[in-house]
Design a protein around this motif. Structure first.
Motif, PDB file in Angstrom:
ATOM      1  N   ASP A 135      -3.134   8.200   6.389  1.00  0.00           N
ATOM      2  CA  ASP A 135      -3.087   8.985   4.876  1.00  0.00           C
ATOM      3  C   ASP A 135      -2.575  10.426   5.479  1.00  0.00           C
ATOM      4  O   ASP A 135      -2.759  11.440   4.388  1.00  0.00           O
ATOM      5  N   THR A 136      -2.275  10.459   6.771  1.00  0.00           N
ATOM      6  CA  THR A 136      -1.947  12.015   7.009  1.00  0.00           C
ATOM      7  C   THR A 136      -0.636  11.977   7.668  1.00  0.00           C
ATOM      8  O   THR A 136      -0.137  11.340   8.372  1.00  0.00           O
ATOM      9  N   ASP A 155       0.849  -1.136  -0.020  1.00  0.00           N
ATOM     10  CA  ASP A 155       0.084  -0.070   0.037  1.00  0.00           C
ATOM     11  C   ASP A 155       0.763   1.189  -0.098  1.00  0.00           C
ATOM     12  O   ASP A 155       0.305   2.229  -0.394  1.00  0.00           O
ATOM     13  N   LYS A 196      -2.740  15.409   3.860  1.00  0.00           N
ATOM     14  CA  LYS A 196      -3.490  14.218   3.865  1.00  0.00           C
ATOM     15  C   LYS A 196      -3.943  13.898   2.465  1.00  0.00           C
ATOM     16  O   LYS A 196      -4.237  14.709   1.594  1.00  0.00           O
ATOM     17  N   THR A 197      -3.733  12.797   2.060  1.00  0.00           N
ATOM     18  CA  THR A 197      -4.078  12.241   0.638  1.00  0.00           C
ATOM     19  C   THR A 197      -5.123  11.285   0.677  1.00  0.00           C
ATOM     20  O   THR A 197      -5.462  10.542   1.555  1.00  0.00           O
ATOM     21  N   SER A 198      -5.671  11.340  -0.686  1.00  0.00           N
ATOM     22  CA  SER A 198      -6.664  10.599  -0.891  1.00  0.00           C
ATOM     23  C   SER A 198      -6.236   9.408  -1.685  1.00  0.00           C
ATOM     24  O   SER A 198      -7.094   8.282  -2.358  1.00  0.00           O
ATOM     25  N   ASP A 199      -4.999   9.383  -2.243  1.00  0.00           N
ATOM     26  CA  ASP A 199      -4.448   8.441  -3.130  1.00  0.00           C
ATOM     27  C   ASP A 199      -4.343   6.939  -2.474  1.00  0.00           C
ATOM     28  O   ASP A 199      -4.368   6.640  -1.360  1.00  0.00           O
ATOM     29  N   LYS A 200      -4.663   5.901  -3.438  1.00  0.00           N
ATOM     30  CA  LYS A 200      -4.898   4.644  -3.119  1.00  0.00           C
ATOM     31  C   LYS A 200      -3.439   4.051  -2.446  1.00  0.00           C
ATOM     32  O   LYS A 200      -3.341   3.047  -1.833  1.00  0.00           O
TER      33      LYS A 200
END
Ligand code: FAD
Length: 309
Positions: free
Chosen positions: A120-121, A84, A136-140
């Motif tokens: 994610d942060t 991940d 903060k990311t929203s990437d998978k």
């Protein structure tokens, strides 16, 4: 979450920067390692002993012998189906590989992280370290580089990771290794040294730098650093440079000799535990962050100090 950490190595030895990246990755979840190179059995063995490491993926192939980012990045991407996050130390090599991995995965890279705030942060420095951004990311898939001075080093012993060979993605033919001129030194490495003596523009020239700084560093068992002005003027090679566009260091003791304290220099050393400055100008900005300051002409103060040690 499964994180894949890039194992940095040189001359058959694992580099310390890897250990900080392992600590950061451990805060995300399971830690797997990637050892790439040629004839890297010893490195893989050492990597498997790092505390709390799960799997060690080993890619042993001539295409990876010199860690060319153009060949390593596709290899990393081939392993990212089962991971991940890709985590690399924010070293020259890590910073070369990670952006290519991010581009191939079509995600953003989060650079030079200082802390893991959540899955994610992250926090990271901006404006040469004068402000800390929370990102903060929203990437998978995550692609991170880790500032070594911000994370404790994972224990190099005590782990029992399993070593597994992975398939090669081969030589992409985009770049080739021509040669390397590595400065050989008995002194500790800049980024892991406990004491650093750094010289600035005031040292005048390469000869004077050599006359004054190494004898003091030798007495203290210190590594040698320099400001960009000193590097640009050719006093020392550019791998000595400390700062925003050089190395980030945080030794126990940092001695700045004839360095004014420009923000770009401070960005690389202000986390040092004790900062000592020698400068003839009492208004030099370096004194604002120094724990101890000596307002003196370095050409008399440094030989005197070296003589007394
Ligand atoms: P100066 O600023 O010229 O300071 C010399 C100091 O020596 C002065 O304070 C003076 O009082 C003192 N001095 C002179 N004679 C004596 C004497 N006889 N005895 C005692 N003291 C004396 N800089 C870095 O260091 N690292 C970086 O990574 C870096 N990245 C940069 C990135 C960017 C994008 C930019 C724009 C700049 C960057 N710089 C970096 C450059 C930075 O802005 C400064 O120009 C540089 O740090 C100045 O180096 P210095 O302190 O050696 O020289």
């Amino acid at each position: 979450m499964k994180a894949l950490v890039w194992v940095e190595h040189e001359g058959g030895a694992l580099k310390d920067a890897t250990l900080s990246a392992v600590t950061a990755a451990g805060q995300l979840g399971d830690v797997h390692l990637l050892v790439a190179g040629q004839g890297v059995d010893g490195i893989a063995e050492a990597a498997a002993k790092i505390a709390d490491v799960g799997k060690v993926h080993v890619a042993d192939n001539a295409a990876y012998a010199h860690a060319l980012a153009e060949n390593i990045a596709p290899l990393v991407v081939s392993l990212m189906e089962n991971h991940d996050a890709f985590v690399a130390p924010a070293t020259t090599t890590g910073k070369n590989i990670a952006p290519r991995v991010a581009a191939l995965l079509d995600v953003m890279q989060i650079s030079d992280i200082l802390s893991v705030e959540g899955p994610d942060t992250f926090t990271r420095p901006i404006y040469a370290g004068n402000a800390i951004a929370t990102v903060k990311t929203s990437d998978k898939k995550l692609v991170l580089t880790v500032r070594g001075t911000a994370f404790a080093k994972a224990a190099a012993q005590g782990g029992s990771g399993t070593v597994e060979a992975v398939g090669t993605t081969g030589d992409k033919g985009l770049s080739s290794f021509v040669g390397a001129e590595i400065a050989k030194s008995e002194r500790p490495e800049l980024t892991s040294a406990k004491v650093i003596v750094s010289g600035g523009r005031a040292l005048k020239d390469a000869e004077t730098f050599e006359q004054l700084i190494p004898p003091l560093a030798d007495k203290l068992g210190a590594a040698i650093g320099a400001s960009r002005a000193a590097v640009d003027a050719g006093y020392v090679p550019n791998d000595y440079q400390v700062g925003q566009t050089g190395k980030i260091v945080a030794p126990e003791v940092y001695i700045a000799v004839g360095i004014s304290g420009a923000i770009q220099h401070l960005a690389g050393m202000k986390d040092s535990k004790t900062i000592i400055a020698i400068n003839k100008d009492e208004d030099a900005p370096i004194f604002q962050i120094a724990d101890f300051g000596l307002v003196a002409d370095l050409f008399t103060a440094v030989p005197e100090l070296t003589g007394k040690l």
